[in-house]
Scaffold this motif. Structure first.
Motif, PDB file in Angstrom:
ATOM      1  N   LYS A 130       0.320  -2.731  17.381  1.00  0.00           N
ATOM      2  CA  LYS A 130      -0.281  -3.661  16.408  1.00  0.00           C
ATOM      3  C   LYS A 130       0.791  -4.079  15.417  1.00  0.00           C
ATOM      4  O   LYS A 130       1.507  -3.247  14.886  1.00  0.00           O
ATOM      5  CB  LYS A 130      -1.424  -2.940  15.671  1.00  0.00           C
ATOM      6  CG  LYS A 130      -2.084  -3.773  14.553  1.00  0.00           C
ATOM      7  CD  LYS A 130      -3.231  -2.982  13.887  1.00  0.00           C
ATOM      8  CE  LYS A 130      -3.910  -3.784  12.764  1.00  0.00           C
ATOM      9  NZ  LYS A 130      -4.981  -3.028  12.076  1.00  0.00           N
ATOM     10  N   MET A 131       0.887  -5.354  15.173  1.00  0.00           N
ATOM     11  CA  MET A 131       1.858  -5.852  14.198  1.00  0.00           C
ATOM     12  C   MET A 131       1.101  -6.469  13.023  1.00  0.00           C
ATOM     13  O   MET A 131       0.156  -7.250  13.204  1.00  0.00           O
ATOM     14  CB  MET A 131       2.755  -6.912  14.858  1.00  0.00           C
ATOM     15  CG  MET A 131       3.794  -7.507  13.923  1.00  0.00           C
ATOM     16  SD  MET A 131       5.068  -6.307  13.426  1.00  0.00           S
ATOM     17  CE  MET A 131       5.792  -7.197  12.041  1.00  0.00           C
ATOM     18  N   THR A 132       1.538  -6.106  11.819  1.00  0.00           N
ATOM     19  CA  THR A 132       0.951  -6.658  10.595  1.00  0.00           C
ATOM     20  C   THR A 132       2.090  -7.036   9.655  1.00  0.00           C
ATOM     21  O   THR A 132       3.227  -6.624   9.865  1.00  0.00           O
ATOM     22  CB  THR A 132       0.084  -5.599   9.898  1.00  0.00           C
ATOM     23  OG1 THR A 132       0.829  -4.378   9.845  1.00  0.00           O
ATOM     24  CG2 THR A 132      -1.212  -5.354  10.637  1.00  0.00           C
ATOM     25  N   THR A 133       1.784  -7.802   8.627  1.00  0.00           N
ATOM     26  CA  THR A 133       2.820  -8.153   7.651  1.00  0.00           C
ATOM     27  C   THR A 133       3.119  -6.968   6.748  1.00  0.00           C
ATOM     28  O   THR A 133       4.260  -6.650   6.501  1.00  0.00           O
ATOM     29  CB  THR A 133       2.367  -9.367   6.811  1.00  0.00           C
ATOM     30  OG1 THR A 133       2.231 -10.473   7.694  1.00  0.00           O
ATOM     31  CG2 THR A 133       3.378  -9.709   5.740  1.00  0.00           C
ATOM     32  N   ARG A 134       2.043  -6.337   6.257  1.00  0.00           N
ATOM     33  CA  ARG A 134       2.294  -5.089   5.531  1.00  0.00           C
ATOM     34  C   ARG A 134       1.795  -3.960   6.401  1.00  0.00           C
ATOM     35  O   ARG A 134       1.207  -4.187   7.450  1.00  0.00           O
ATOM     36  CB  ARG A 134       1.659  -5.173   4.152  1.00  0.00           C
ATOM     37  CG  ARG A 134       0.320  -4.593   3.984  1.00  0.00           C
ATOM     38  CD  ARG A 134      -0.260  -4.742   2.598  1.00  0.00           C
ATOM     39  NE  ARG A 134      -1.709  -4.834   2.789  1.00  0.00           N
ATOM     40  CZ  ARG A 134      -2.581  -5.073   1.832  1.00  0.00           C
ATOM     41  NH1 ARG A 134      -2.166  -5.263   0.600  1.00  0.00           N
ATOM     42  NH2 ARG A 134      -3.864  -5.134   2.088  1.00  0.00           N
ATOM     43  N   ARG A 135       2.022  -2.718   5.968  1.00  0.00           N
ATOM     44  CA  ARG A 135       1.748  -1.603   6.886  1.00  0.00           C
ATOM     45  C   ARG A 135       0.321  -1.113   6.831  1.00  0.00           C
ATOM     46  O   ARG A 135      -0.168  -0.549   7.795  1.00  0.00           O
ATOM     47  CB  ARG A 135       2.701  -0.459   6.585  1.00  0.00           C
ATOM     48  CG  ARG A 135       4.094  -0.925   6.768  1.00  0.00           C
ATOM     49  CD  ARG A 135       5.061   0.202   6.991  1.00  0.00           C
ATOM     50  NE  ARG A 135       6.076  -0.313   7.859  1.00  0.00           N
ATOM     51  CZ  ARG A 135       6.505   0.262   8.955  1.00  0.00           C
ATOM     52  NH1 ARG A 135       6.026   1.426   9.311  1.00  0.00           N
ATOM     53  NH2 ARG A 135       7.408  -0.312   9.693  1.00  0.00           N
ATOM     54  N   GLY A 136      -0.324  -1.258   5.703  1.00  0.00           N
ATOM     55  CA  GLY A 136      -1.674  -0.729   5.605  1.00  0.00           C
ATOM     56  C   GLY A 136      -2.690  -1.827   5.372  1.00  0.00           C
ATOM     57  O   GLY A 136      -2.348  -2.901   4.876  1.00  0.00           O
ATOM     58  N   LEU A 137      -3.952  -1.547   5.727  1.00  0.00           N
ATOM     59  CA  LEU A 137      -5.095  -2.375   5.353  1.00  0.00           C
ATOM     60  C   LEU A 137      -4.915  -3.856   5.668  1.00  0.00           C
ATOM     61  O   LEU A 137      -5.005  -4.712   4.797  1.00  0.00           O
ATOM     62  CB  LEU A 137      -5.359  -2.197   3.845  1.00  0.00           C
ATOM     63  CG  LEU A 137      -6.761  -2.596   3.352  1.00  0.00           C
ATOM     64  CD1 LEU A 137      -7.833  -1.807   4.069  1.00  0.00           C
ATOM     65  CD2 LEU A 137      -6.885  -2.395   1.857  1.00  0.00           C
ATOM     66  N   GLU A 138      -4.636  -4.143   6.912  1.00  0.00           N
ATOM     67  CA  GLU A 138      -4.496  -5.538   7.303  1.00  0.00           C
ATOM     68  C   GLU A 138      -4.924  -5.696   8.754  1.00  0.00           C
ATOM     69  O   GLU A 138      -4.654  -4.837   9.596  1.00  0.00           O
ATOM     70  CB  GLU A 138      -3.025  -5.960   7.134  1.00  0.00           C
ATOM     71  CG  GLU A 138      -2.822  -7.462   7.202  1.00  0.00           C
ATOM     72  CD  GLU A 138      -1.344  -7.838   7.213  1.00  0.00           C
ATOM     73  OE1 GLU A 138      -0.508  -7.050   6.743  1.00  0.00           O
ATOM     74  OE2 GLU A 138      -1.041  -8.921   7.738  1.00  0.00           O
ATOM     75  N   MET A 139      -5.576  -6.827   9.056  1.00  0.00           N
ATOM     76  CA  MET A 139      -5.911  -7.142  10.435  1.00  0.00           C
ATOM     77  C   MET A 139      -4.607  -7.482  11.166  1.00  0.00           C
ATOM     78  O   MET A 139      -3.633  -7.917  10.565  1.00  0.00           O
ATOM     79  CB  MET A 139      -6.843  -8.348  10.494  1.00  0.00           C
ATOM     80  CG  MET A 139      -8.144  -8.211   9.734  1.00  0.00           C
ATOM     81  SD  MET A 139      -9.419  -7.287  10.605  1.00  0.00           S
ATOM     82  CE  MET A 139      -9.962  -8.461  11.834  1.00  0.00           C
ATOM     83  N   GLY A 179      -8.583  -1.043   9.372  1.00  0.00           N
ATOM     84  CA  GLY A 179      -8.718  -0.946   7.916  1.00  0.00           C
ATOM     85  C   GLY A 179      -8.110   0.334   7.393  1.00  0.00           C
ATOM     86  O   GLY A 179      -7.042   0.745   7.836  1.00  0.00           O
ATOM     87  N   ALA A 180      -8.797   0.993   6.470  1.00  0.00           N
ATOM     88  CA  ALA A 180      -8.358   2.281   5.954  1.00  0.00           C
ATOM     89  C   ALA A 180      -9.530   3.245   6.054  1.00  0.00           C
ATOM     90  O   ALA A 180     -10.604   2.888   6.541  1.00  0.00           O
ATOM     91  CB  ALA A 180      -7.887   2.122   4.518  1.00  0.00           C
ATOM     92  N   ALA A 181      -9.321   4.470   5.588  1.00  0.00           N
ATOM     93  CA  ALA A 181     -10.321   5.532   5.764  1.00  0.00           C
ATOM     94  C   ALA A 181     -11.713   5.098   5.302  1.00  0.00           C
ATOM     95  O   ALA A 181     -12.705   5.360   5.978  1.00  0.00           O
ATOM     96  CB  ALA A 181      -9.887   6.778   4.994  1.00  0.00           C
ATOM     97  N   PRO A 211       7.898 -10.555   7.884  1.00  0.00           N
ATOM     98  CA  PRO A 211       8.382 -10.314   9.249  1.00  0.00           C
ATOM     99  C   PRO A 211       8.671 -11.621   9.980  1.00  0.00           C
ATOM    100  O   PRO A 211       9.694 -11.743  10.651  1.00  0.00           O
ATOM    101  CB  PRO A 211       7.233  -9.537   9.900  1.00  0.00           C
ATOM    102  CG  PRO A 211       6.577  -8.831   8.762  1.00  0.00           C
ATOM    103  CD  PRO A 211       6.699  -9.749   7.582  1.00  0.00           C
ATOM    104  N   LEU A 231       1.467   3.065   2.349  1.00  0.00           N
ATOM    105  CA  LEU A 231       2.259   3.106   3.574  1.00  0.00           C
ATOM    106  C   LEU A 231       3.472   2.176   3.505  1.00  0.00           C
ATOM    107  O   LEU A 231       4.404   2.316   4.293  1.00  0.00           O
ATOM    108  CB  LEU A 231       1.396   2.709   4.779  1.00  0.00           C
ATOM    109  CG  LEU A 231       0.401   3.758   5.247  1.00  0.00           C
ATOM    110  CD1 LEU A 231      -0.545   3.157   6.282  1.00  0.00           C
ATOM    111  CD2 LEU A 231       1.125   4.972   5.835  1.00  0.00           C
ATOM    112  N   ASP A 232       3.440   1.218   2.586  1.00  0.00           N
ATOM    113  CA  ASP A 232       4.565   0.285   2.458  1.00  0.00           C
ATOM    114  C   ASP A 232       5.611   0.800   1.484  1.00  0.00           C
ATOM    115  O   ASP A 232       6.759   0.388   1.530  1.00  0.00           O
ATOM    116  CB  ASP A 232       4.055  -1.072   1.943  1.00  0.00           C
ATOM    117  CG  ASP A 232       3.079  -1.703   2.905  1.00  0.00           C
ATOM    118  OD1 ASP A 232       3.537  -2.421   3.797  1.00  0.00           O
ATOM    119  OD2 ASP A 232       1.874  -1.449   2.780  1.00  0.00           O
ATOM    120  N   THR A 268       0.861  -1.188   0.000  1.00  0.00           N
ATOM    121  CA  THR A 268       0.000   0.000   0.000  1.00  0.00           C
ATOM    122  C   THR A 268       0.898   1.238   0.000  1.00  0.00           C
ATOM    123  O   THR A 268       2.132   1.131   0.068  1.00  0.00           O
ATOM    124  CB  THR A 268      -0.877   0.052   1.260  1.00  0.00           C
ATOM    125  OG1 THR A 268      -0.032   0.331   2.391  1.00  0.00           O
ATOM    126  CG2 THR A 268      -1.610  -1.265   1.491  1.00  0.00           C
TER     127      THR A 268
END
Ligand SMILES: Cc1cc2nc3c(=O)[nH]c(=O)nc-3n(C[C@H](O)[C@H](O)[C@H](O)COP(=O)(O)OP(=O)(O)OC[C@H]3O[C@@H](n4cnc5c(N)ncnc54)[C@H](O)[C@@H]3O)c2cc1C
Ligand code: FES
Ligand code: FES
Lengths: 766, 173, 275
Positions: free
Chosen positions: C177-186, C97-99, A743, A688-689, A686
């Protein structure tokens, strides 16, 4: 003449795109179209015992049903004739379309799909490359021995491709080496990731011909394949390409087009098939997953002495367009380095998965990531700076490649130096921060392309090109620049018809970093022809010598007497109303190479090769494994920058796709086939990435391409993941040898490194 | 079927919709406003982003019945009624913030919603506000630049004149 | 499918009672949409709560902040009362989520979906929040959010989630909060921590873990490690270790149990350090 080449400018298709007016296939207005759905195999591998569509055919609203018995029995030919349009005896991946149905409404089509009766006998599957190669493996194609295939293709059980490049004596050189390093890598399959799911609209014409509205990278090639399969003359099949919402190699082979056409040929109504994202995911042509092993030896001063590399690529259930990946991988394995002794092999195997395809730079990110992590590992073993190691071994003008091709206009060292400078290679790094670098080479392709330029009676300039616009701008943005440059007009004044096979300007399509190259060359020639005709006519009308005539701002004028001029409209009027000229990209032979050095390799020398280097700056949180990519710099030699804005767009987009390949994107396969066919669990980067990206354009003209151009679209996706991987190791002393470097994998590598234990995919050095 | 009355880009539309119909189906299929794109239908790409009372939503998830008596802005409603491009659209063109253009309508609306609330967003704020919109072509950098230059231009315009472009009025609902 | 837009809570409860398991309550619909796509009975009813104004309010009393179940993540991010009394809800709402999703996703939907990786639920549990559970004919019942989300399904067929109550008290809180990618992820794992201080000493503490068990849970061992101590890096580390021991994570396609457990330790430690 003012030149418009190499200046940055606004894309001609941009205004319609920001207004939402651009028409993609799913946006075509259709009032009387039938809706199509596909019945897909729920099994990864099964024998079809019985297929009965009679009940479905009786249901309300059902108009056409296509399956193995309604279409010709001829296999599709992608070098190995291993596939039928609809599976006949076996289904070989979960999601494989078995029946297509067209009905008045979506609900009716779905109801009919549910009423199709198919008895399957599930069979033991081949899950991965190791299993495919195991001696007692089930055969994905039990009848492989009966398949016809091209002379250069290897087919043996589950092996459906194999090639080798070798020179010198690898064992002897390894024995002499100061260090030898072996590294084992695993890379995951991935999707092309275009946002527009595939779609097609097909209509049978009154004369029995067929019109297909599509969003393809290769409408002419698709038209030919489809016409041949259904036994129609190519002229009676018209493919009209719409704007394409991203392609990245995933829209070269047909998907929706086949089924819409098979149904439309049975009825008198247009048939519309628009994939949902989920269906597109089940029908995807993914990037090849697989494994690679490298063993190399170097002298104490860092000179690379020998390399042995082998790849095994998972090509899925059928060969499709997967074969090139293996050929490219061996060409990349030891490049762009001078290594006297190499033995490089690639094997393609069948598994019970979706058919892998030529995703943007097929084999490129995988092979480059593995090779460049391996090179860094050698440098670390020698305690040598990774940049210095590369500069010591990288090609220069006059060097020969592994296959014996003599290399010209080589810029790899410049690319490395400039990428390193821009990332701040010499600066000290804070703890947890790292920098990495990687380089590679790529080919340009010059394939068949035709164009026609017309000056109409009102003086307007129109270009017909067979090249589709898939988003890169290689057609809609670059071609007008090329034409305008020759005719002394503004590019925005050139109107376009792209990729409509009715215009009979053949084009091989977008692929192999060849669009601006081939289609550009054809457009250039067509514009040259028109230019010559304009000047010839102006010569008479202006009573001037042709050497004195200039084309400028839509007029032909006599040099030194700017008022003595004629508009294009006036010249056209004097030539029967219009002037036109055609162009064809010429066949450019591949450079010479040493045929002794290769086995089963028909891509062993590369035309107008380009060079690329990426550097990355990262911050790694070893406790969570999170990698933050702060910057990526890509320095790319494009030969001659015709459309700099377009090139920067390719570099920036490539950097983020490369990042996705390296860090987050993984197509997962389980008992039911693809586990993440949608976007929910397939993690594309995204905003942000995405890091800050710096593009450095190097122009070292090739002697072979039009205007000195080199291919642009694919190289910048090959190096970023490798640079990121090397930066991770720079930051924390270790890096996972599996993509994506998630990660969890980074965390695991960090744990293993601190426990001194070997990890599954790590390295062994002696 | 359920009756709804929706103001779409300034026009009031009366329609009958299925209770579970999505706003995306409503605008694309019933209103034939095809500028709004379907990329995933699960909320994970943002191509379908439209504004409801000025706030961004995934039209593929949003229930059309929830748009009843509200203002919906789609990409077709961004430019002026005379066809002049909105500042944001112009900045997207100038910054080369699009390639295939499939993400563009959704991106524009997500960005418009951001600028309405946050006239001077930082780079991080722009990235966060657009994190629900996937672009596979551009690498995002030119999009971020386009939004930032639009912010600057809008601030200049706002300083010299009251808001007048129709989309800003609509977005405020 | 039948469709209703009740104006009052009682009306909604009657409908819920009437349709039982065939009733589908619509709040933001971001989860419900998927349930409906999987197919519903022909006689199902969609009950849209949007007209019930009482369910969309945010109010405070001297002791409590009351949040209606229809309050969206976007409203939580922006509302002054939330910023004042329960800032962690604003923080966690910003990471949901996102906006586009935040515009519609509701706090009630977040609780009732009972996703083990939800963002708002850990903050609510860290705040010792509870909520009204309403049903036709019965008096409102109050249950803690932790209890509600531990059930499968979170509510019975005829029940409606009413207002959510967050006790007001001076506190410090943080979220990781830790996610694999930075946006839009549980979340792979997330940790919410809230402490009430008595001088320099932690008087009371709540630690909630998401992605670390079949539902969002409290880490009681970690809470004990915090209560009575002065915040320090040693205390933070101890809390992290205890939280990891409290966790009961699963291995799934997104992450292994071992990794999740390690994340629980690291994120708890960091959340405590951030207080
Ligand atoms: C793309 C996407 C990304 C997401 N990302 C996140 C994330 O990062 N973090 C996160 O926590 N969640 C995430 N979610 C999940 C979801 O959006 C949230 O849980 C949201 O808060 C649900 O609220 P809603 O109003 O949309 O619920 P709805 O879909 O309306 O409801 C969910 C369920 O609860 C029931 N329900 C709702 N309200 C009540 C009530 N008052 N009484 C009784 N039953 C009720 C509904 O009938 C339904 O069964 C994501 C979802 C999507 C689609
Ligand atoms: S189509 Fe709605 S988010 Fe992708
Ligand atoms: S421009 Fe193609 S997805 Fe964004």
């Amino acid at each position: 003449m003012d030149t418009v080449i190499g200046t940055s400018r606004v894309r001609p298709d941009a205004a319609a795109k920001v207004r939402g007016e651009t028409v993609y296939v799913a946006d075509l207005p259709v009032h009387d179209a039938l809706t199509a759905v596909l019945v897909r195999s729920p099994h990864r591998f099964a024998r079809i015992r019985r297929l009965d569509t009679r009940r479905a055919a009786q249901l309300p609203g059902v108009v056409a049903i296509a399956h193995r018995d309604t279409v010709p029995d001829t296999p599709l030919d992608f070098g190995i004739k291993d596939q039928h349009l609809f599976p006949r005896e076996y289904v070989r991946y979960a999601g494989e379309p078995v029946v297509a149905i067209a009905a008045e409404t979506l609900e009716q089509a779905r109801a009919a799909a549910a009423a199709v009766e198919i008895d399957y006998e599930p069979l033991p599957c081949v899950d991965n490359v190791e299993q495919a190669l195991a001696p007692d493996a089930p055969l994905v194609h039990p009848d492989w021995e009966t398949y016809e295939h091209g002379a250069s293709r290897v087919l043996r059980g589950n092996i459906c491709g194999q090639n080798r490049i070798s020179r010198g004596d690898v064992d002897a050189a390894l024995a002499r080496a100061h260090v030898t390093v072996t590294s084992n890598f695993r890379f995951s399959a991935g999707i092309p990731g275009y946002i527009e799911p595939r779609a097609a609209l097909a209509r049978k014409e009154a004369d029995g011909g067929l019109t297909v509205f599509c969003g393809s990278q290769s409408p002419y090639g698709n038209r030919d394949d489809l016409a041949a399969f259904f036994g129609l003359a190519p002229e009676r099949v018209r493919f009209i390409n719409q704007f394409v919402g991203g392609a990245f190699g995933g829209k070269i082979l047909m998907a929706a087009e086949w089924y819409a056409a098979a149904l439309a040929l049975q009825c008198d109504r247009p048939v519309r098939l628009v994939f949902s994202r989920h269906e597109d995911g089940l029908n995807v042509f993914p990037r090849h997953g697989g494994i690679a092993t490298f063993t190399s030896g170097a002298a104490a001063d860092g000179t690379l002495l020998a390399m042995r590399a082998s790849f095994v690529f998972d090509t899925g259930a059928y060969i499709g367009y997967g074969a090139g990946t293996g050929l490219i991988a061996t060409m990349l394995a030891s490049a762009p380095y001078r290594i006297a002794n190499v033995d490089l092999q690639a094997t393609l195997v069948y598994t019970n998965k979706q058919v892998a395809g030529p995703v943007r730079a097929p084999g490129g990110p995988q092979a480059t990531w593995a090779k460049e992590l391996h090179i860094d590992e050698i440098a670390r073993r020698l305690d040598m700076d990774p940049l210095e190691m590369r500069l010591k071994n990288a090609w220069e003008d006059g060097d020969v490649s592994a296959t014996g091709q003599t290399l010209r206009s080589v810029s790899v060292k410049e690319a490395l130096r400039r990428a390193a400078d821009a990332i701040g290679w010499q600066k000290t790094r804070a703890p947890g921060h790292g920098r990495g670098i990687a380089c590679s080479w790529w080919f340009s392709s010059c394939s068949r392309s035709e164009a026609r330029v017309e000056i109409r009676s009102d003086g307007s300039v129109h270009l017909h090109s067979g090249n589709p616009e898939v988003g890169t701008g290689s057609a809609a943005a670059a071609l007008p620049i090329v034409v305008a440059d020759r005719l002394g007009i503004d590019p925005s004044a050139v109107t376009l018809t792209l990729a409509d096979t009715a215009t009979k300007t053949y084009d091989s399509g977008v692929g192999g970093s060849g669009s601006t190259f081939s289609a550009g060359l054809a457009a250039l020639q067509a514009a040259e022809a028109v230019r010559a005709r304009l000047i010839e006519r102006a010569e008479d009308l202006l009573e001037a010598r042709r050497e004195d005539i200039d084309l400028h701002r839509g007029k032909a004028s006599v040099r030194g007497a700017p008022d003595h001029a004629l508009s294009f409209a006036e010249i056209a009027a004097g030539s029967g109303g219009s002037i036109s000229g055609s162009g064809t990209a010429p066949e450019i032979g591949d450079p010479e190479f040493d045929a002794e050095s290769v086995e089963s390799h028909d891509f062993a020398s590369w035309l107008a090769p380009s060079f690329v280097a990426s550097a990355a700056a990262v911050r790694v949180d070893a406790q969570t494994g999170r990698v933050e990519v702060q910057r990526i710099v890509t320095a790319q030699d494009v030969g001659h920058a015709v459309n700099p804005t377009g090139i920067i767009g390719q570099i920036e987009g490539g950097a983020v796709q490369g990042l996705g390949f390296g860090l987050t994107e993984e197509l997962r396969f389980g008992e039911q086939g693809i586990e993440n066919p949608g976007f929910q669990d397939y993690l594309m980067p995204t905003a942000l990435d995405a890091p800050a990206i710096e593009s450095i354009i190097i122009e070292r003209p090739s002697g072979e391409g039009p205007l000195g151009m080199k291919g642009v679209g694919e190289p910048p996706v090959t190096t970023p993941a490798a640079a990121i991987g090397n930066a991770i190791r720079d930051a924390i002393g270790t890096v996972p040898y599996t993509t994506p470097m998630t990660p969890e994998r980074v965390w695991r590598a960090a744990c293993d490194a601190s426990a001194q234990g070997p990890s599954e995919y790590s390295s062994r050095s002696t | 079927m359920q009756a709804i009355k929706v103001n779409v880009n300034g026009d009031v539309r009366d329609a009958m919709v299925e209770p579970d119909e999505s706003l995306l189906q409503f605008v694309r299929e019933r209103l034939q406003l095809t500028g709004t794109k379907e990329g995933c239908s699960t909320g994970y790409c943002g191509a379908c982003t439209v504004l409801v009372d000025g706030e961004p939503v995934n039209a593929c998830l949003f229930f059309a019945v929830d748009a009843d008596r509200r203002h919906v802005t789609t990409v077709e409603g961004l430019s002026g009624s005379d066809g002049t491009l909105a500042t944001l659209q112009r900045c997207f063109i100038e910054a080369a913030a699009l390639q295939c253009g499939f993400c563009t309508p959704g991106m524009l609306l997500a960005a418009a919603a951001l600028l309405e609330r946050t006239p001077s967003p930082s780079e991080h704020e722009v990235r966060a506000a657009l994190s629900g919109n996937i672009c596979r072509c551009t690498g995002y950098q030119p999009i971020i630049k386009a939004v930032q230059s639009a912010a600057q231009a809008l601030r200049r315009e706002g300083a010299s004149a009251p808001p007048r472009t129709p989309q800003r009025v609509q977005a405020r609902a | 499918m039948q469709y209703y837009e009740p104006n009052f809570i009682d009306e909604a409860l009657v409908l819920l009672d009437r349709f039982g398991t065939n009733a589908h309550v619509l709040a933001g619909g971001t989860r419900l949409r998927f349930a409906l796509r999987r197919g519903v009975a022909a006689d199902a009813a969609l009950i849209n709560l949007k007209r019930i104004a009482d369910l969309g309010r945010i109010e405070d009393t001297a002791s409590d902040l009351w949040i209606g179940p229809l309050v969206t993540a976007a409203a939580l991010r922006r509302h002054v009362l939330v910023g004042k009394h329960a800032p962690l809800l604003a923080t966690t709402a910003a990471s949901l989520g996102a906006a586009q999703l935040q515009t519609v996703a509701t706090i009630g939907g977040n609780i009732v979906s009972a996703d083990p990786a939800a963002d708002l639920v850990p903050a609510l549990i860290a705040y010792s929040a509870d909520a009204e559970i309403l049903s036709a004919g019965d008096c409102a019942r109050i249950a803690t959010v932790e209890d509600i989300v531990s059930k499968r399904p979170a509510l019975q067929g005829r029940e409606l989630l009413g207002r959510i109550r967050v006790p007001i008290a001076p506190h410090r809180a943080s979220y990781q909060k830790m996610t694999t990618r930075r946006g839009l992820e549980m979340a792979l794992v997330s940790v919410a921590v809230s402490c009430r201080m008595g001088g320099a000493v932690v008087a009371d503490a709540r630690v909630a873990l998401a992605g670390a068990a079949p539902s969002v849970v409290r880490a009681r061992g970690a809470e004990r490690a915090l209560i009575g101590s002065r915040l320090s890096s040693e205390v933070a580390q101890a809390a992290g270790e205890r939280a990891a021991a409290d966790a009961d994570p699963l291995t799934d396609a997104r992450a292994s149990a071992a990794y999740r457990r390690a994340l629980v330790a690291t994120l708890t430690q960091r959340a405590v350090m951030e207080l």
